[in-house]
Motif scaffolding. Structure first.
Motif, PDB file in Angstrom:
ATOM      1  N   LEU A 151      -1.775  10.387   4.932  1.00  0.00           N
ATOM      2  CA  LEU A 151      -3.220  10.168   5.068  1.00  0.00           C
ATOM      3  C   LEU A 151      -3.751   9.293   3.938  1.00  0.00           C
ATOM      4  O   LEU A 151      -4.583   8.400   4.157  1.00  0.00           O
ATOM      5  CB  LEU A 151      -3.967  11.497   5.083  1.00  0.00           C
ATOM      6  CG  LEU A 151      -3.774  12.353   6.326  1.00  0.00           C
ATOM      7  CD1 LEU A 151      -4.498  13.683   6.154  1.00  0.00           C
ATOM      8  CD2 LEU A 151      -4.254  11.637   7.570  1.00  0.00           C
ATOM      9  N   TYR A 152      -3.278   9.545   2.723  1.00  0.00           N
ATOM     10  CA  TYR A 152      -3.670   8.735   1.566  1.00  0.00           C
ATOM     11  C   TYR A 152      -3.297   7.269   1.801  1.00  0.00           C
ATOM     12  O   TYR A 152      -4.091   6.366   1.571  1.00  0.00           O
ATOM     13  CB  TYR A 152      -2.990   9.287   0.310  1.00  0.00           C
ATOM     14  CG  TYR A 152      -3.308   8.547  -0.964  1.00  0.00           C
ATOM     15  CD1 TYR A 152      -4.405   8.893  -1.731  1.00  0.00           C
ATOM     16  CD2 TYR A 152      -2.488   7.503  -1.403  1.00  0.00           C
ATOM     17  CE1 TYR A 152      -4.696   8.216  -2.914  1.00  0.00           C
ATOM     18  CE2 TYR A 152      -2.777   6.822  -2.582  1.00  0.00           C
ATOM     19  CZ  TYR A 152      -3.881   7.189  -3.326  1.00  0.00           C
ATOM     20  OH  TYR A 152      -4.159   6.514  -4.479  1.00  0.00           O
ATOM     21  N   CYS A 211      -6.487   1.076   5.275  1.00  0.00           N
ATOM     22  CA  CYS A 211      -7.737   0.711   5.963  1.00  0.00           C
ATOM     23  C   CYS A 211      -8.720   0.075   4.993  1.00  0.00           C
ATOM     24  O   CYS A 211      -9.347  -0.945   5.322  1.00  0.00           O
ATOM     25  CB  CYS A 211      -8.361   1.935   6.627  1.00  0.00           C
ATOM     26  SG  CYS A 211      -7.454   2.502   8.072  1.00  0.00           S
ATOM     27  N   LYS A 212      -8.863   0.649   3.811  1.00  0.00           N
ATOM     28  CA  LYS A 212      -9.764   0.065   2.810  1.00  0.00           C
ATOM     29  C   LYS A 212      -9.302  -1.340   2.427  1.00  0.00           C
ATOM     30  O   LYS A 212     -10.127  -2.246   2.281  1.00  0.00           O
ATOM     31  CB  LYS A 212      -9.809   0.941   1.560  1.00  0.00           C
ATOM     32  CG  LYS A 212     -10.621   2.194   1.736  1.00  0.00           C
ATOM     33  CD  LYS A 212     -10.637   3.008   0.455  1.00  0.00           C
ATOM     34  CE  LYS A 212     -11.410   4.287   0.635  1.00  0.00           C
ATOM     35  NZ  LYS A 212     -11.382   5.111  -0.594  1.00  0.00           N
ATOM     36  N   LEU A 250       7.470  10.814   3.331  1.00  0.00           N
ATOM     37  CA  LEU A 250       6.133  11.179   2.868  1.00  0.00           C
ATOM     38  C   LEU A 250       5.722  12.495   3.500  1.00  0.00           C
ATOM     39  O   LEU A 250       6.035  12.747   4.662  1.00  0.00           O
ATOM     40  CB  LEU A 250       5.101  10.139   3.316  1.00  0.00           C
ATOM     41  CG  LEU A 250       5.219   8.726   2.792  1.00  0.00           C
ATOM     42  CD1 LEU A 250       4.169   7.850   3.458  1.00  0.00           C
ATOM     43  CD2 LEU A 250       5.050   8.680   1.297  1.00  0.00           C
ATOM     44  N   ASP A 251       4.980  13.287   2.747  1.00  0.00           N
ATOM     45  CA  ASP A 251       4.397  14.451   3.399  1.00  0.00           C
ATOM     46  C   ASP A 251       3.105  14.001   4.092  1.00  0.00           C
ATOM     47  O   ASP A 251       2.655  12.863   3.926  1.00  0.00           O
ATOM     48  CB  ASP A 251       4.191  15.617   2.429  1.00  0.00           C
ATOM     49  CG  ASP A 251       3.088  15.399   1.412  1.00  0.00           C
ATOM     50  OD1 ASP A 251       2.193  14.549   1.616  1.00  0.00           O
ATOM     51  OD2 ASP A 251       3.104  16.099   0.386  1.00  0.00           O
ATOM     52  N   THR A 310       0.834  -1.203   0.000  1.00  0.00           N
ATOM     53  CA  THR A 310       0.000   0.000   0.000  1.00  0.00           C
ATOM     54  C   THR A 310       0.867   1.250   0.000  1.00  0.00           C
ATOM     55  O   THR A 310       0.579   2.215  -0.713  1.00  0.00           O
ATOM     56  CB  THR A 310      -0.953  -0.011   1.215  1.00  0.00           C
ATOM     57  OG1 THR A 310      -1.702  -1.232   1.199  1.00  0.00           O
ATOM     58  CG2 THR A 310      -1.902   1.165   1.183  1.00  0.00           C
ATOM     59  N   MET A 311       1.947   1.236   0.773  1.00  0.00           N
ATOM     60  CA  MET A 311       2.874   2.372   0.813  1.00  0.00           C
ATOM     61  C   MET A 311       3.493   2.600  -0.563  1.00  0.00           C
ATOM     62  O   MET A 311       3.594   3.733  -1.042  1.00  0.00           O
ATOM     63  CB  MET A 311       3.974   2.115   1.845  1.00  0.00           C
ATOM     64  CG  MET A 311       5.080   3.146   1.847  1.00  0.00           C
ATOM     65  SD  MET A 311       4.560   4.737   2.464  1.00  0.00           S
ATOM     66  CE  MET A 311       4.619   4.406   4.200  1.00  0.00           C
TER      67      MET A 311
END
Length: 118
Positions: free
Chosen positions: A99-100, A106-107, A93-94, A70-71
Motif C-alpha cells: 500500500l505504501y 500514485c503521488k 512485500l507485506d 518507487t518500489m
C-alpha cells in the motif's frame, strides 16, 4: 520469452473460475513461479516483462523508471535504510508496504511535475 509464456500458461484443466491461481498451474509452472518469486524485485520485473511483453512491453520505461524506483525506496523505507549503497534488494512485500508503494507511486505520477511524463 516463448518458453516463459508457455510455462505460465500450462494449466491443469478444469474451471479456472473456481481455482486459486496456484491450482490452475502445472507443477512445472508452479516451480517456475516460486523460483521467480525468490529473486530480487528487479529480476522479478524482468521475468514479468519477458512473460507479458506483448501486453505491457510499451510500459517497460515506466516500470523501470517510475515503479522500480518507487518500489526500491518503499523497500528501503521499510528496512530503515536511507543510503542507496547500503540497500539490499528485497524479494517480497507485506500488504502494508504494498500500500505504501502504491500510494507513493500514485503521488509520483499524479502530483509530482516530473510524473506528467507518464
Amino acid at each position: 520469452m516463448a518458453a516463459i509464456m508457455k510455462r505460465l500458461s500450462m494449466g491443469k484443466g478444469g474451471s479456472d473460475a473456481q481455482k486459486a491461481f496456484k491450482d490452475s498451474l502445472s507443477a512445472e509452472a508452479v516451480q517456475f513461479f516460486n523460483d521467480v518469486a525468490q529473486k530480487p524485485f528487479s529480476q522479478q520485473a524482468v521475468a514479468f516483462l519477458n512473460a507479458y511483453w506483448d501486453e505491457v512491453g510499451d510500459q517497460a520505461d515506466f516500470i523501470f523508471e517510475a515503479a522500480w524506483e518507487t518500489m526500491k525506496y518503499a523497500d528501503m523505507h521499510t528496512k530503515g535504510v536511507s543510503l542507496i549503497h547500503l540497500y539490499d534488494e528485497g524479494v517480497d512485500l507485506d500488504f502494508n508496504v504494498g500500500l505504501y508503494f502504491y500510494e507513493h507511486l500514485c503521488k509520483r505520477v499524479l502530483d509530482d511535475p516530473a510524473g506528467k511524463k507518464w
